[in-house]
Write an enzyme that holds these catalytic residues in place. Sequence first.
Site, PDB file in Angstrom:
ATOM      1  N   ARG A   1      -2.686  -2.130  -3.333  1.00 49.98           N
ATOM      2  CA  ARG A   1      -3.860  -1.299  -3.123  1.00 49.98           C
ATOM      3  C   ARG A   1      -3.747  -0.111  -4.072  1.00 49.98           C
ATOM      4  NH1 ARG A   1      -5.029   3.632   0.818  1.00 49.98           N
ATOM      5  NH2 ARG A   1      -7.260   3.811   0.499  1.00 49.98           N
TER       6      ARG A   1
ATOM      7  N   GLY B   1     -15.519   2.119  14.541  1.00 51.84           N
ATOM      8  CA  GLY B   1     -16.620   1.154  14.524  1.00 51.84           C
ATOM      9  C   GLY B   1     -16.325  -0.107  15.309  1.00 51.84           C
ATOM     10  N   GLU B   2     -15.065  -0.517  15.305  1.00 49.75           N
ATOM     11  CA  GLU B   2     -14.679  -1.745  16.001  1.00 49.75           C
ATOM     12  C   GLU B   2     -14.473  -1.545  17.498  1.00 49.75           C
ATOM     13  OE1 GLU B   2     -11.196  -3.237  13.997  1.00 49.75           O
ATOM     14  OE2 GLU B   2     -12.120  -2.905  12.039  1.00 49.75           O
ATOM     15  N   ASN B   3     -14.098  -0.331  17.907  1.00 44.99           N
ATOM     16  CA  ASN B   3     -13.673  -0.124  19.287  1.00 44.99           C
ATOM     17  C   ASN B   3     -14.518   0.836  20.113  1.00 44.99           C
ATOM     18  OD1 ASN B   3     -11.083  -1.720  19.185  1.00 44.99           O
ATOM     19  ND2 ASN B   3     -10.638  -0.249  17.559  1.00 44.99           N
TER      20      ASN B   3
ATOM     21  N   GLU C   1      -8.408  -5.307   4.979  1.00 45.64           N
ATOM     22  CA  GLU C   1      -8.238  -4.990   3.559  1.00 45.64           C
ATOM     23  C   GLU C   1      -7.040  -5.711   2.956  1.00 45.64           C
ATOM     24  OE1 GLU C   1      -9.303  -0.538   2.784  1.00 45.64           O
ATOM     25  OE2 GLU C   1      -8.679  -0.702   4.882  1.00 45.64           O
TER      26      GLU C   1
ATOM     27  N   LYS D   1       3.161   0.689   3.226  1.00 46.64           N
ATOM     28  CA  LYS D   1       2.783  -0.341   4.188  1.00 46.64           C
ATOM     29  C   LYS D   1       2.834  -1.688   3.482  1.00 46.64           C
ATOM     30  CE  LYS D   1      -0.323   2.748   6.734  1.00 46.64           C
ATOM     31  NZ  LYS D   1      -1.731   3.011   7.129  1.00 46.64           N
TER      32      LYS D   1
ATOM     33  N   MET E   1     -11.038  10.321  18.029  1.00 47.97           N
ATOM     34  CA  MET E   1     -12.310  10.174  18.724  1.00 47.97           C
ATOM     35  C   MET E   1     -12.129   9.913  20.222  1.00 47.97           C
ATOM     36  SD  MET E   1     -15.551  10.373  17.984  1.00 47.97           S
ATOM     37  CE  MET E   1     -15.876   9.886  16.295  1.00 47.97           C
TER      38      MET E   1
ATOM     39  N   ASN F   1       0.881  -1.178   0.000  1.00 49.01           N
ATOM     40  CA  ASN F   1       0.000   0.000   0.000  1.00 49.01           C
ATOM     41  C   ASN F   1       0.912   1.221   0.000  1.00 49.01           C
ATOM     42  OD1 ASN F   1      -1.780   2.072   0.454  1.00 49.01           O
ATOM     43  ND2 ASN F   1      -2.707   1.211   2.280  1.00 49.01           N
TER      44      ASN F   1
ATOM     45  N   ARG G   1     -11.950  15.764   7.746  1.00 48.00           N
ATOM     46  CA  ARG G   1     -12.715  16.110   6.547  1.00 48.00           C
ATOM     47  C   ARG G   1     -14.116  16.577   6.932  1.00 48.00           C
ATOM     48  NH1 ARG G   1     -11.059  10.520   3.766  1.00 48.00           N
ATOM     49  NH2 ARG G   1      -9.006  11.066   2.949  1.00 48.00           N
TER      50      ARG G   1
ATOM     51  N   HIS H   1     -17.988   1.862   7.831  1.00 49.37           N
ATOM     52  CA  HIS H   1     -16.535   1.881   8.027  1.00 49.37           C
ATOM     53  C   HIS H   1     -16.193   3.206   8.701  1.00 49.37           C
ATOM     54  CE1 HIS H   1     -12.258   1.020   6.718  1.00 49.37           C
ATOM     55  NE2 HIS H   1     -12.205   2.286   7.106  1.00 49.37           N
TER      56      HIS H   1
ATOM     57  N   GLY I   1     -13.599   5.307  10.743  1.00 55.13           N
ATOM     58  CA  GLY I   1     -12.229   5.534  11.188  1.00 55.13           C
ATOM     59  C   GLY I   1     -11.923   6.999  10.992  1.00 55.13           C
ATOM     60  N   ASN I   2     -10.643   7.359  10.901  1.00 59.05           N
ATOM     61  CA  ASN I   2     -10.314   8.758  10.640  1.00 59.05           C
ATOM     62  C   ASN I   2     -10.893   9.182   9.293  1.00 59.05           C
ATOM     63  OD1 ASN I   2      -8.959  11.156  11.590  1.00 59.05           O
ATOM     64  ND2 ASN I   2      -7.542  10.878   9.897  1.00 59.05           N
TER      65      ASN I   2
ATOM     66  N   HIS J   1     -13.150   2.986   0.023  1.00 58.42           N
ATOM     67  CA  HIS J   1     -13.211   1.935   1.042  1.00 58.42           C
ATOM     68  C   HIS J   1     -13.864   0.657   0.507  1.00 58.42           C
ATOM     69  CE1 HIS J   1     -13.153   5.233   4.384  1.00 58.42           C
ATOM     70  NE2 HIS J   1     -11.933   4.794   4.140  1.00 58.42           N
TER      71      HIS J   1
END
Length: 402
Positions: free
Chosen positions: A91, A333-335, A384, A14, A284, A7, A241, A208, A210-211, A180
């Site tokens: 990606r 969303g996950e945490n 992903e 990454k 967040m 990525n 954003r 989804h 996240g930031n 996404h």
Amino acid sequence: MKILVLNCGSSSIKYQLFSMDDQSVIAKGGVEKIGMKGSFLKHNHADGRKIMFEGEILDHKSGIEYILGILTSQKYGCLESLEEIDAVGHRVVHGGEYFHDSELITNEVIDALVKCTDLAPLHNPPNLKGIEAMEELIPGIPQVGVFDTAFHQTMEPKSYMYGIPHVLYEKYSIRRYGFHGTSHRYVTKRACDLLGRDYESQKIISCHLGNGASVAAIKDGKSYDTSMGFTPLEGLIMGTRSGDLDIGVATYIMEKEELGLKSANTLFNKHSGMLGLSGVSSDMREIEEAAEEGNERARIALEIYDYRVKKYIGSYMAGMGGLDVLIFTGGIGENADTTRRGVAGELEALGIKIDPEKNDGFRGEGVISTDDSPVTVIVVPTNEELMIALDTEKKVLSHAKV
């Protein structure tokens, strides 16, 4: 089969190396600050070892050379030679209207990606640099492009067209593309696997968060609508954003503050969203802490965030004519159980019933709705990189059969 997933960002790379026999991650890491002072590589081995190397990394090719060198080094590596890498998955942010699926990289594919550069000037060029570097470093290795936008190419014109003169769409391909896509595709398929549902007969909404954040509606296995648009700026309020914004607001601010296009782009992409609303942070967790300590702007920012997601869920339920599964994924969303509660709360009339005992403090993968909830609400960590590896394996194997 061993697959390297890359990525490439504007100043970063990454990577994850997968063994596809059991879909395990052999090694992963990242190169940061490419072309800048203080560039470095962080490498995590499957056995838990973590190594950081600092040095001058001038370009993406040099960064990938470092990565390949680490993977094959006697002291830190996990490969005997580069010949063990069977394929590379990339990606790629923007595939325009050219790509409806992941594709084996060819000269024709590269030409199409170059044509998409105007649509993603910050993302596609480094994506292409990664592809070119791998071809130079391991000539002839199969490479596959996995496009963020491809999944949403099933949207109908009613979902992707803007209310602008049609000639502008024809001349410049101005339309809603969505992003996404790889994440939404992974979590929706994973959710159906976990629930024992037929993917191609479900109405699903994937959040989804996240930031960067987006909501996608998936009907019968195809993307029906999504919140991001021509660029990732449209849709939900995100870390920095603005999300959906009256064009009149943008032009008014530009006139009053005497901002040029570049400065306005920076304002709405880098200094707005939760950072701009709260005045605290784009993170967040820090905003929630401030709200708990009595910061009113932080509290209101959280309410606005939850409400914006809630509105998209309601509109997509109306568009699809119902909902079977609601998914939360991404770092928030996950945490963030408070965000999940704020988004899904008060939606009982729409058949969405969160179980507070299941939701509060929940991390991982699992259902958080009540047993009698008509809509199943589930948390699915996104992956992903695995989706890219799976697509790469599929494309390479199918090409080999031909």
